[in-house]
Design a protein around this motif. Structure first.
Motif, short mmCIF file in Angstrom:
data_model
loop_
_atom_site.label_atom_id
_atom_site.label_comp_id
_atom_site.label_asym_id
_atom_site.label_seq_id
_atom_site.Cartn_x
_atom_site.Cartn_y
_atom_site.Cartn_z
N THR A 224 57.42 32.70 42.04
CA THR A 224 56.91 32.96 43.44
C THR A 224 55.84 33.59 43.46
O THR A 224 54.86 33.38 44.63
CB THR A 224 58.02 33.94 43.96
N LYS A 225 55.14 34.00 42.38
CA LYS A 225 53.91 34.65 42.45
C LYS A 225 52.94 33.32 42.61
O LYS A 225 51.83 33.63 43.33
CB LYS A 225 53.64 35.17 40.88
N LEU A 226 53.14 32.38 41.96
CA LEU A 226 52.23 31.24 42.13
C LEU A 226 52.19 30.70 43.41
O LEU A 226 51.22 30.27 44.27
CB LEU A 226 52.72 30.08 41.12
N ILE A 227 53.37 30.70 44.11
CA ILE A 227 53.28 30.34 45.63
C ILE A 227 52.52 31.29 46.57
O ILE A 227 51.60 30.81 47.33
CB ILE A 227 54.76 30.15 45.89
N LYS A 228 52.69 32.46 46.24
CA LYS A 228 52.07 33.43 46.92
C LYS A 228 50.42 33.63 46.63
O LYS A 228 49.61 33.33 47.68
CB LYS A 228 52.30 35.01 46.27
N ASP A 229 50.07 33.22 45.62
CA ASP A 229 48.73 33.16 45.15
C ASP A 229 48.14 31.92 45.77
O ASP A 229 47.18 31.87 46.39
CB ASP A 229 48.45 33.02 43.68
N PHE A 230 48.86 30.90 45.85
CA PHE A 230 48.31 29.74 46.46
C PHE A 230 48.08 30.02 48.10
O PHE A 230 47.10 29.40 48.71
CB PHE A 230 49.27 28.37 46.27
N ASP A 231 49.06 30.62 48.58
CA ASP A 231 48.93 30.91 49.97
C ASP A 231 47.90 31.66 50.33
O ASP A 231 46.95 31.52 51.07
CB ASP A 231 50.08 31.77 50.63
N PHE A 232 47.36 32.53 49.42
CA PHE A 232 46.16 33.44 49.74
C PHE A 232 44.96 32.34 49.26
O PHE A 232 44.10 32.43 50.41
CB PHE A 232 46.11 34.47 48.47
N ALA A 233 45.05 31.68 48.38
CA ALA A 233 43.88 30.69 48.19
C ALA A 233 43.75 29.75 49.38
O ALA A 233 42.61 29.39 49.72
CB ALA A 233 44.08 29.89 46.93
N SER A 234 44.91 29.34 50.07
CA SER A 234 44.61 28.43 51.28
C SER A 234 43.95 29.03 52.38
O SER A 234 43.28 28.65 53.28
CB SER A 234 46.19 27.77 51.48
N GLU A 235 44.43 30.30 52.26
CA GLU A 235 43.53 31.05 53.47
C GLU A 235 41.99 31.09 53.34
O GLU A 235 41.32 31.18 54.21
CB GLU A 235 44.05 32.46 53.50
N VAL A 236 41.65 31.31 52.02
CA VAL A 236 40.40 31.27 51.50
C VAL A 236 39.51 29.84 51.82
O VAL A 236 38.69 29.70 52.72
CB VAL A 236 40.15 31.47 50.08
N ILE A 237 40.50 28.77 51.45
CA ILE A 237 39.94 27.52 51.94
C ILE A 237 40.01 27.24 53.38
O ILE A 237 38.78 26.79 53.93
CB ILE A 237 40.89 26.49 51.39
N SER A 238 40.85 27.95 54.13
CA SER A 238 40.44 27.97 55.63
C SER A 238 39.43 28.53 56.08
O SER A 238 38.76 28.09 56.77
CB SER A 238 41.84 28.68 56.38
N GLY A 239 39.30 29.67 55.59
CA GLY A 239 37.90 30.43 55.84
C GLY A 239 36.65 29.52 55.60
O GLY A 239 35.93 29.73 56.63
N ILE A 240 36.61 29.02 54.56
CA ILE A 240 35.28 27.95 54.13
C ILE A 240 35.46 27.05 55.17
O ILE A 240 34.38 26.72 55.70
CB ILE A 240 35.50 27.63 52.88
N ARG A 241 36.54 26.32 55.52
CA ARG A 241 36.39 25.14 56.43
C ARG A 241 35.69 25.78 57.75
O ARG A 241 35.12 24.87 58.67
CB ARG A 241 37.88 24.65 56.43
#
Length: 882
Positions: free
Chosen positions: A730-747
């Motif tokens: 579950t940690k990996l999934i959470k970390d990814f969710d965070f990363a995907s928000e970062v990517i969204s921010g960049i976009r």
RNA sequence: GGGUCAUUAACUCAGUUGGUUUAGAGUGUUACCUUGACAGGGUAGAAGUCACUGGUUCGAAUCCAGUAUGACCCACCA
């Protein structure tokens, strides 16, 4: 090999269906595996596929294919029902077209026509189910009139008769004048309509006084044998013991008193026609009234109708009313809205009619079936609320009228040998009947006459209600009535799931449960999934008569069977009606195409022996966890029969997580090769996705499966293995969710500043969150970041965005739109402040802190801290800009 | 007449024993980008006093009562 960019279902579906058939993958034989069994609700043998069938058979196929993938011995028994009244009506109509009258034919001649018809049109619907992709065990196809099935029905009849549960009785039954047969109570629908209520005055015998009654059916006046008033009704006490003269026929009948009469209704004075009304019959019985039947079987008046003889009841109604008016005794006519019983099949208005019929006493039979569902939950209904409906029906059950005045069906095995009321025997065949008849005669008559032979016996001409054969269906398809200890019935019975519409809960489902306990001492199935009705966009029921049901085969042609299956299941919660919309099939078709193209992308990659990028490694690790998370959700939904939720989860997994994220993360640069480790992992992932999807889209998934690599027949997807459940990170999934928000921010920043994706940008992070850096490689790749650095202080003159309390800075050449930045930050600040307020409001409430569980308070405090931290960074950024 | 169920975004629906952001999903819609996987794809956004009125509770879309609307089932008032 080049792969077309459009998935063409029509090219694919028949091919795989034939392939599965050829390799016998639908066929089941008992073995050491755990069985998973479904018996199909047998459709009418001469019927055609409609939306309701499509829905519930798709659900059955989903369940059976999943069970097969889980390694169970999956057996789906298909078949058809002889549907006596409906089929007979069709045959009669066809004969009529040819100028043949049913009544001119012998029984055998008519049955020959019916069988011809059945063979010509029968089974069309089964062929249509094949088009839908249904993986039924066609070698087991049964028909309720197959010889062995009929034998079982007869055996059961004899058995119940010998137990004293089946009896012959002269009773008031529901008569369908059009089909000229009786119907069970369940086959009668009460529909509301407005008729005339006629007020008629009857002369009191020997006096110049009248009483007025109200009736909706003046033609039955000719069958009146009394007038009835409530004994409490003071208006009529003076009439006690007197007689009245029935108009037209001038019959003298008594005025009786019975508390049944409602003082409030009409005139408070009721005419009694025991032959044509259930209540009147009961009153008649209490008061020993004569019974005068004025109707013929076809609904026309008989000789008691006098000069109206031969007229249909509807015509006679008006004529009698006219005559009454001429006689000056029709005092009033008014509109009256009431419910009228009509035939479920022919829609004809039902006549209550007295006749000799066969009945099954349900009182005791029903008991174990009530207990099984309501107390022991041995049989579970989905959705559960149908328990109430079930209870109500079962607890108020009446004897089941099982005889029908039809030819198409199992002929009642009663044999008559004399003229007496009890001069008959019930036996499985004529030989037994002869024997029994002679035994009975020896006992009852003193002098032994010459023994009875076959020619002295006349078999009852009635046939059995269709449902009297289909209630045995889960047992008789495995020959469990005739051979109760055979291997098949012991292996497959009880079946697992039954999927059907709630409209036949009483007709069929409840009676099967009764039969299961009576004849096998076991439930027929564990679970009953009741689907909703399929309605159109205007919420109307889809029906043939409305003509709003789309042509099932045309839909399949247009969207592919897979597309239609997905379209149907996308929004059909158990027991809720389904608003069918063709757009959903379009969505199903587009989905198929999407999956097809994701496969095309993967297949197009060149694989090389190079090292695996970190971004691919972590992406795959993430997806594998995400897959497991989804799998767990899906298993849970399946357990609750939330089939459309299963589909939606799978849909999101494939379009979002797989196509939009995973494939983007591992995609090699244009025209560059992919490393073999990643490639193999992606293929394995794709294969697992196909397995999850196979129950819903069997054709597409098999097609891709076989394109991935050469497979032997044993390796076909349909018989492959359902993915195993593993531990979820579950940690990996959470970390990814965070990363995907970062990517969204960049976009977002790229979009705002119009920075093309191909231009790499720098980014630095002020990591107050101490966020995981596991996905940095992915952020770098999907954001096209040339350099990702971590800093301790804010970067001036850069574009910023925040995830939680982390700040991200993208340095910019040229000027920054300070106004816009301020506006954005202010909005975010306002929201966060508002949010903080709501949290603090809660926390400042002493009763909340005292009353709420610790965990909840803690989570609120965490929210408060997070919000405060975020507000700090926002304020600092704003200050920097101003 | 009795009963069951429903009412949440434009549409179809989730929201499990009341408390994981100030209610979610899919579709649709709006703006922009994209013609090298995708009858399209991507990114971002808009959109809901959770039918209404009361009540219980520290806290209600969620529990209770009532109202409205709709659907279905059962029932022998002429």
């Amino acid at each position: 090999m080049s792969i077309p960019s459009k998935y063409d279902a029509s090219q694919v579906e028949d091919k795989w269906y034939d392939y599965w058939m050829k390799h016998d993958y639908f066929h089941s034989e008992p073995d050491e595996r755990e069985p998973y069994t479904i018996v199909i609700p047998p459709p009418n043998v001469t019927g055609v596929l409609h939306m309701g069938h499509m829905l519930n058979n798709t659900i059955q196929d989903v369940l059976i294919r999943r069970a097969r993938l889980q390694g169970k011995n999956a057996c789906w028994v298909p078949g058809t029902d002889h549907a006596s009244i409906a089929t007979e009506a069709k045959v009669v109509a066809k004969l009529k077209e040819q100028g043949i009258n049913k009544n001119d034919l012998t029984r055998d001649e008519f049955l020959k026509h019916a069988w011809d018809w059945t063979e010509e049109y029968g089974g069309v619907i089964l062929e249509q189910l094949k088009k839908l992709g249904c993986s039924c065990d066609w070698q087991r196809t049964k028909f309720t009139m197959d010889e062995d099935m009929s034998e079982a029905v007869i055996k059961v009849f004899v058995d119940l008769y010998n137990k004293g549960l089946i009896y012959r009785g002269y009773r008031m039954v529901n008569w369908d004048p059009e089909a000229q047969t009786t119907l069970s109570d369940e086959e009668v629908n009460h529909v509301e309509r407005t008729d005339k209520l006629y007020y008629v005055k009857y002369q009191i015998e020997g006096e110049n006084e009248y009483v007025t009654i109200a009736t909706t059916r003046p033609e039955t006046i000719l069958g009146d044998t009394a007038i009835c008033v409530n004994p409490e009704d003071e208006r009529f006490t003076h009439l006690k013991g007197k007689n009245v003269i029935v108009p037209i026929c001038n019959r003298v009948v008594p005025i009786i008193q019975d508390s049944y009469v409602d003082v409030e209704f009409g005139t408070g004075c009721l005419k009694i026609t025991p032959a044509h009304d259930v209540n009147d019959k009961e009153i008649g019985d209490r008061h020993n009234l004569e019974v005068i039947d004025v109707l013929n079987a076809d609904g026309s008046l008989n000789s008691f109708g006098m000069h109206h003889e031969g007229k249909d009841r509807v015509v006679a109604r008006k004529d009698v009313a006219n005559e009454l008016e001429k006689l000056g005794i029709l005092t009033k006519v008014e509109d009256h809205t009431h419910k009228v019983g009509t035939s479920e099949r022919t829609k004809a208005v039902i006549e209550p009619r007295l006749s000799d019929q066969w009945f099954l006493n349900m009182q005791d039979l029903v008991k174990p079936a009530i207990k099984a569902v309501l107390e022991d939950e041995d049989v579970k209904l989905f959705p559960k609320r149908f328990n109430n409906t079930y209870r109500h029906w079962m607890e108020n059950i009446r004897d089941w009228n099982i005889s029908r005045q039809l030819l198409w069906g199992q002929q009642i095995p009663a044999y008559y040998y004399g003229d007496g009321k009890n001069d008959f025997v019930v036996a499985e065949n004529i030989e037994d009947a002869i024997k029994l008849a002679n035994e009975k005669l020896a006992v009852t008559s003193s002098g032994v006459e010459k023994p009875i032979t076959a020619s002295d016996l006349r078999q009852d001409t009635d046939a059995l209600d269709t449902w009297f054969s289909s209630w045995l269906w889960p047992i008789s398809v495995f020959d469990g009535i005739r051979h109760p200890e055979n291997k098949e019935i012991n292996y497959y019975y009880p079946t697992n799931d039954l999927v059907t519409g709630p409209d036949i809960l009483f007709f069929w489902v409840a009676r099967m449960i009764v039969a299961g306990y009576e004849f096998r001492n076991k439930k027929p199935f564990n679970n009953v999934y009741l689907t909703g009705l399929v309605r159109d966009k205007q919420r109307r029921k889809m029906s043939k008569s409305l003509g709003n049901s789309p042509d099932a085969l045309k839909l399949i042609e247009e969207y592919g069977a897979d597309g239609v299956r997905v379209g149907l299941l996308l929004s059909s919660a158990a027991g809720n009606d389904l608003m069918f919309d063709e757009d959903l099939c379009q969505q199903g078709k587009a989905f198929a195409n999407k999956i097809w193209n994701s496969f095309r992308l993967i297949k197009g990659w060149e694989v090389a022996d190079i090292s695996q990028p970190e971004s691919s490694r972590v992406a795959i690790a993430w997806f594998e966890s995400k897959f497991q998370e989804t799998l767990a959700t899906i298993e849970d939904h399946y357990g609750k029969y939330r089939i459309s939720d299963v589909l939606m989860e799978t849909y999101k997994l494939i379009t979002n997580d797989f196509s939009s994220w995973l494939l983007e993360m591992v995609k090699p640069e244009y025209q560059k090769p992919i490393d073999s480790k990643t490639y193999n992992a992606v293929i394995a992932i794709l294969e697992n996705n196909l397995k999850l999807l196979h129950p819903f889209m069997p054709f597409l998934t098999e097609e891709i499966w076989q394109h991935i690599t050469e497979r032997t027949p044993e390796e076909a997807l349909i018989v492959s293995k359902w993915p195993e459940s593993k531990v979820i990170d579950t940690k990996l999934i959470k970390d990814f969710d965070f990363a995907s928000e970062v990517i969204s921010g960049i976009r977002t920043i790229r979009k705002q500043k119009n920075i093309a994706f191909k231009d790499a940008i720098e980014m630095s992070v002020l990591d107050s969150e101490k966020a995981s850096r596991a996905f940095d490689s992915v952020i770098t790749k999907l954001g096209n970041i040339s350099e990702l650095t971590y800093t301790d202080e804010k970067l001036e003159g850069a574009l910023t965005f925040r995830v939680k309390s982390n700040e991200y800075f993208v340095p910019m050449q040229g000027s920054i739109d300070v106004e816009a930045e301020i506006k954005k930050l202010t909005e975010e600040l306002n929201y966060t402040v508002g949010f903080l307020k709501s949290v603090q409001k809660k926390l400042s409430n002493e009763r909340f802190v005292a009353g709420a569980p610790e965990q909840v308070v803690a989570s609120e405090k965490k929210k408060e801290a997070d919000a405060l931290a975020k507000i700090e960074t926002l304020k600092a950024s704003l200050a920097g800009l101003e």
